[in-house]
Design an enzyme around this catalytic site. Structure first.
Site, PDB file in Angstrom:
ATOM      1  N   ASP A  98      62.232  82.251  56.925  1.00 46.73           N
ATOM      2  CA  ASP A  98      61.422  81.984  55.738  1.00 46.73           C
ATOM      3  C   ASP A  98      59.959  81.922  56.185  1.00 46.73           C
ATOM      4  O   ASP A  98      59.648  81.988  57.379  1.00 46.73           O
ATOM      5  CB  ASP A  98      61.863  80.695  55.032  1.00 46.73           C
ATOM      6  CG  ASP A  98      61.413  80.716  53.555  1.00 46.73           C
ATOM      7  OD1 ASP A  98      60.542  81.538  53.207  1.00 46.73           O
ATOM      8  OD2 ASP A  98      61.919  79.904  52.761  1.00 46.73           O
TER       9      ASP A  98
HETATM   10  C1  NOJ Z   1      58.958  80.868  50.816  1.00 51.10           C
HETATM   11  C2  NOJ Z   1      60.185  80.756  49.992  1.00 51.10           C
HETATM   12  O1  NOJ Z   1      60.966  79.671  50.420  1.00 51.10           O
HETATM   13  C3  NOJ Z   1      61.045  82.008  50.016  1.00 51.10           C
HETATM   14  O2  NOJ Z   1      62.097  81.852  49.129  1.00 51.10           O
HETATM   15  C4  NOJ Z   1      60.208  83.200  49.694  1.00 51.10           C
HETATM   16  O3  NOJ Z   1      61.008  84.345  49.636  1.00 51.10           O
HETATM   17  C5  NOJ Z   1      59.124  83.324  50.738  1.00 51.10           C
HETATM   18  N1  NOJ Z   1      58.291  82.142  50.696  1.00 51.10           N
HETATM   19  C6  NOJ Z   1      58.272  84.556  50.542  1.00 51.10           C
HETATM   20  O4  NOJ Z   1      57.437  84.415  49.470  1.00 51.10           O
END
Ligand code: NOJ
Length: 751
Positions: free
Chosen positions: A290
């Site tokens: 993530d």
């Molecule tokens: C953080 C989020 O937790 C995740 O779900 C997302 O896909 C990413 N950022 C990218 O934006």
């Protein structure tokens, strides 16, 4: 263009006695990947494992000051495998060209984006869609999103989020399918099918991503990014199943998560990524971290510095690093120092290249870059038709006493009150990708198409000032200046439609709350209006279950509409005026009080389930145990009668249970018949109820249908403490009905 082909020629002539044509044809993807891998330097391999954010859009805090110039140089050197948050044919083409023409091997980038509930044309938020229990419609909604996303150059979405969540304080409940692993698995599969289609290499399909592996929905006290500490029973039986289900349905990628799980950050967790996902489940796509979750292992106290992050994450099986720069900066050294085996790097790169091949990016890196498609498809009318259908199906009628709904078409003097009624932005919800600001049809606009007898008064704002995805919101807790106008209007109206709830950005990432009541002064407004006119239809807009016990006690009619996307107002108006009969069922329990949270239908009995006369049983002394609205609850303008529960347990492996459902009301309606079981005595205690089947169907007045479900070992078994799936003999209770609390009950013996 495809430089890797030219470089491959001498290598393969020498090594394989083949030629460039053969590389592109008659060879399996695995063979192509191996050939390419054979000519990659360690740096180039690590480059594939590196993902950068595009330079102009932010969906998280940058772990290091974004160095655009360096990123640009890295792109040219083939040190980037993917970018996120770059969209639009023009921009995508520019970056792809840079990489394909400038880097030594010209390996195309994969372009990821958070296409969560639509790209330009917004469908309902995922929790809302899940309330439809309509898998075909959900699949279609994801298909529409994929068509739009792929038309702007994207080939990968960070969806579906399949985190099970039982805690409405967590802002991201809006992004998932609610609290149930069975429903969540089915919905996850539908979404993956919609995004990836039958052929992921088609120009109008995109790779999906199961996120966040694992446990992210179980953050302590509902606070985003918080600690997760769960036992094996919950992990295997509640958290894992939707991930397993969509891995089995060929989801191309998985995202790990920010949280620590039982002491180990998910990004550095080899039990999760290697043992479970890649080995036990044989997942053959790749895992993306993530946003900066690698880097965050330092704050967790798991890694001492970014170099250590690279070592831990790569060893644990996190294949691609989103925005930590740990791999691009340190992985080479770490490998050279012998701390990460090169075979692990090769495995990660193989997975990434495989998905790129499957997407067709090696055949044509510009496959998703077509200006004509972009201009024709984005916001297409057919997409609006599809999201309108989805929006109607997502609405849940929570209460309809005195049959205030549906409204008569010739209804006189309707008051519409509440800032959300006129709001064209909130209904787009959180995670709105490329939606156009203020592009939703408001409730007011929808209603005005039906009736000229509508008068609007704002009453009160939900927030003060403007709202954005990344900034904190300020809830209006003081401004009651619009109350009087609204009260006066309500006094002189026959019926009042009060549209209350949450702003569209009140839920979503980083939007945890300790309070689930109607935000700000809206509860007061509701009570003031009630004093002068009790014919109130309360239309709720929200991204999470709310605590509305006063409304449940006093307001005759309550409609849950979530954040429904672009067609919100049209969908709500059609339901209010009876052109569409609501059929949604709650995918998440609504508590009476935030103190009950986490609250969910598939809980375990305590040793003292009560009630008893003494105080010594499992209860609250100041609140009931049961929820305000249970999981699976949802009414219709008609009524369904359940009779004739039949159970045939003669074949241990295929137990059949069925009921007759009859429409005993006056209008056609759709019902979701739900099957729950309880394994009465087991070697590991089982929940009081578990959803194991559902069917949605339409019945004309007086029409009936026999609904039959089959229970095999798949439905009757469970995971033990070691993660083994077992099925035991004994007594099972069965319930089939209209919600998790209402139905016909019986039982059978499994030999
Ligand atoms: C953080 C989020 O937790 C995740 O779900 C997302 O896909 C990413 N950022 C990218 O934006």
């Amino acid at each position: 263009m495809k430089k890797y082909q030219f470089i491959l020629v001498p290598v393969l002539i020498l090594a394989l006695m083949t030629n460039v044509k053969l590389i592109g044809q008659n060879r399996t993807i695995e063979e192509k990947v191996d050939s390419l891998l054979a000519i990659m330097t360690l740096e180039e391999k690590i480059g594939q494992m590196n993902q950068y954010n595009g330079f102009w859009e932010v969906t998280g805090p940058a772990p290091e000051e974004g160095d655009a110039k360096q990123k640009y140089e890295h792109l040219k050197k083939g040190l980037v495998g993917s970018v996120l948050n770059v969209k639009g044919v023009d921009e995508v083409r520019k970056l792809q060209e840079l990489v394909v023409s400038e880097s030594r091997l010209g390996i195309p980038l994969i372009f990821g984006y958070d296409v969560i509930h639509g790209h330009r044309t917004m469908a309902p938020i995922p929790l809302g869609e899940s309330a439809s229990w309509d898998l075909k419609a959900i699949e279609k909604s994801a298909r529409v999103a994929a068509i739009e996303a792929s038309s702007v150059g994207l080939n990968w979405t960070f969806a579906p989020m399949v985190d099970i969540s039982r805690d409405a304080r967590w802002g991201r409940v809006m992004e998932g399918a609610g609290e149930d692993p069975f429903l969540g698995s089915k919905i996850g599969i539908a979404r993956v099918k919609g995004f990836q289609g039958d052929d992921v290499s088609a120009y109008n399909t995109i790779a999906a991503c199961a996120k966040h592996f694992a446990g992210y929905g179980f953050s302590e006290s509902g606070k985003d990014y918080n600690t997760v500490d769960v036992g094996t029973s919950t992990l295997y039986n509640i958290i894992f199943p939707p991930f397993k289900a969509i891995v089995d349905h060929d989801v191309k990628t998985v995202m790990n998560s920010f949280n620590i799980l039982n002491g180990i950050p998910a990004t550095g967790n080899s039990f999760l990524q290697r043992d479970v996902l890649k080995e036990k489940w044989a997942f053959d796509g790749f895992i993306i971290s993530d946003w900066g979750s690698g880097f965050e292992m330092i704050a967790h106290g798991f890694a001492k510095d970014l170099k250590h992050v690279a070592e831990l994450a790569a060893n644990a099986g996190s294949d691609m690093d989103m925005e930590s720069s740990a791999y691009v900066k340190h992985l080479k050294t770490v490998v050279e120092e012998g701390k990460v085996d090169i075979r692990k790097i090769d495995d990660a790169v193989r997975r990434i290249l495989k998905v790129k091949y499957e997407l067709g990016l090696f055949d044509d890196p510009y496959r998703y870059c077509n200006e004509k498609r972009e201009s024709e498809l984005i916001g297409h009318k057919d997409h609006h038709d599809a999201v309108l259908e989805m929006a109607k199906k997502s609405i849940v009628l929570l209460k309809n006493e005195g049959q205030l709904l549906p409204l008569a078409k010739n209804q006189k003097r309707i008051a519409v009150i509440g800032a959300l009624a006129a709001d064209k932005n909130s209904p787009l919800g959180s995670w709105r990708a490329d939606a156009i600001e203020n592009s939703a049809i408001s409730v007011l606009e929808g209603l005005e198409k039906y009736s000229k007898n509508i008068t609007y008064a704002k009453g009160a704002d939900v927030i003060t000032g403007s709202a954005t995805f990344i900034n904190e919101l300020t809830i209006n807790k003081t401004d009651r200046s619009g109350f009087q106008e609204a009260i006066t209007l309500a006094k002189t109206s026959e019926k009042v439609i009060l549209v209350l709830g949450e702003h569209g950005f009140q839920s979503g990432e980083g939007r945890s709350q300790v309070n689930l009541d109607l935000p700000g002064v809206q509860q007061e407004l509701l009570e003031e209006i009630y004093k002068v006119n009790q014919n109130i239809v309360l239309v709720l807009m929200n991204g999470r279950p709310l605590t509305i016990p006063w409304a449940e006690e006093h307001i005759p009619t309550i409609l849950e509409t979530w954040h429904l996307g672009n067609q919100s107002g049209n969908a709500i108006a059609q339901v209010l005026f009876g052109d569409y009969n609501p059929s949604g069922k709650l995918p998440m329990t609504f508590p009476r009080n935030v103190g009950q949270v986490p609250i969910y239908y598939n809980y375990f009995n305590t040793g003292r389930p009560g009630p008893i006369d003494l105080v010594f049983w499992a209860h609250y002394t100041d609140e009931k145990n049961d929820p305000l609205y249970p999981f699976g609850h949802g009414l219709s303008y008609t009524e369904f009668e359940y009779t004739n529960l039949q159970i045939d347990a003669s074949d241990n492996n295929v137990i059949k249970v069925g009921v007759t459902v009859k429409n005993i009301g006056k209008v056609t309606g759709e019902e979701v018949a739900q099957l729950y079981i309880r394994d009465k005595v087991a070697s590991v205690v089982r929940p009081v109820k578990e959803l194991k089947g559902f069917e949605k169907f339409s019945l004309e007045p007086n029409e009936s249908k026999h609904v039959e479900f089959t229970l095999t070992s798949k439905e009757l078994g469970f995971y033990d403490q070691e993660g083994n799936f077992i099925v035991e003999s004994g007594t099972f209770d069965v319930m089939i009905g209209t919600s998790s609390q209402k139905g016909l009950t019986g039982s059978f013996e499994r030999q």
